[in-house]
Design an enzyme around this catalytic site. Structure first.
Site, short mmCIF file in Angstrom:
data_model
loop_
_atom_site.label_atom_id
_atom_site.label_comp_id
_atom_site.label_asym_id
_atom_site.label_seq_id
_atom_site.Cartn_x
_atom_site.Cartn_y
_atom_site.Cartn_z
CB CYS A 233 -0.78 -0.22 1.54
SG CYS A 233 -1.94 1.29 1.70
CB CYS B 187 -3.24 4.31 -5.20
SG CYS B 187 -4.60 3.17 -4.52
N1 DGL Z 1 -3.89 0.90 -1.89
C1 DGL Z 1 -3.59 1.82 -1.11
C2 DGL Z 1 -2.50 2.47 -1.83
O1 DGL Z 1 -1.65 1.78 -2.35
C3 DGL Z 1 -4.84 2.87 -0.67
C4 DGL Z 1 -6.14 2.95 -0.88
C5 DGL Z 1 -7.02 3.67 0.55
O2 DGL Z 1 -7.20 4.82 0.53
O3 DGL Z 1 -7.05 2.89 1.48
O4 DGL Z 1 -2.01 3.76 -1.56
#
Ligand code: DGL
Length: 272
Positions: free
Chosen positions: A74, A186
């Protein structure tokens, strides 16, 4: 509980393509995935909130699975909390940060698009990456919480047209900026990688960090001591499994089950 080798963490479904890539490279590695759905979306929270949520969920997961390596799949959690996670837990961490370095190598016209959460585009860590690796480039940033929410809650039941429509506003934005390279910063966006490629066309290169993260995790795993008690015969968890910290609605549960079924990964339900 039997020890696992690599723990993947994200706020939701975003890190799943990272785990799949690692399993393609090393099918024998035992992985567990945790989507911190109780705290989704991380990208709309403050730095202090993200640090706190990431620490609590990581602590719970480490107690449960005692992993050799933790992959923070993430970008938001990594730019905001990786430093404090490393200081808090005695486990090697691999972070996922915007692939600015790769983008700087790929761009011809020195115009790069950065698609991420609102937090990631505002975090000073991202600014540091840009000044360090792309000082001569103009970076156009877009935080797209709406698209991330669509991916988390509706993607795996959406039609092909709905998927293309979902990426259209971001694609339009970056085309208008005149970029030739876009970084998917993301992890959720990876689920729409081919839709982005189709919509951007041949003149815009789409970049992500899957390969680098999977290889770095395997490198760290090969350096970490072998598990003496590790046996694929003793199984409290399968070779790969997906857990979540909350199932808010029946449709969320359906989304996870759907993805797991399509990708042939066991859905294990709530994190114990
Ligand atoms: N998947 C997460 C990232 O790579 C973010 C998603 C969220 O806002 O929770 O930043």
């Amino acid at each position: 509980m039997d020890r696992i080798q690599i723990l993947f963490l994200d706020s939701g479904t975003g890190g799943l393509p990272y785990m799949l890539r690692l399993k393609e490279l090393a099918p024998e590695v035992r992985c567990v995935y945790i989507g911190d759905t109780a705290n989704f979306p991380y990208g709309e929270k403050t730095l202090a909130q993200i640090e706190c949520m990431a620490r609590e969920t990581t602590e719970r997961a480490i107690k449960c699975f005692n992993p050799q390596i933790v992959v923070v799949a993430c970008n938001t959690m990594s730019v905001a909390a990786l430093k404090s996670l490393r200081a808090s837990f005695d486990v090697p961490f691999v972070g996922t940060v915007p692939a600015i370095k790769l983008a700087a190598k790929s761009t011809q016209n020195k115009k790069i698009g950065l698609l991420a959460t609102r937090h990631t585009i505002e975090d000073p860590y991202t600014e540091d990456l840009i000044s360090q690796f792309a000082p001569d480039c103009k970076v156009y940033k877009r935080g797209d919480g709406e698209l991330i929410s669509f991916i988390e809650h509706h993607l795996f039941t959406a039609s092909a047209d709905e998927r293309l429509a979902a990426v259209a506003p971001a694609v339009e934005f970056f085309k208008t900026c005149g970029v030739d390279t876009v970084v998917l910063a993301c992890t959720h966006f990876l689920h729409l990688f081919s839709e982005f490629e189709t919509a951007f066309g041949k003149s815009i290169n789409v970049i992500d960090s899957r390969e680098g993260v999977a290889k770095q995790a395997l490198r760290l795993l090969s350096e970490s001591p072998k598990l003496e008690d590790f046996s694929r015969e003793i199984k409290d968890v399968p070779d790969m499994g997906v857990y979540v910290t909350s199932l808010k609605t029946a449709s969320d549960e359906f989304e996870y089950k759907n993805w797991c079924r399509l990708s042939n990964v066991p859905f294990m339900g709530l994190l114990p």
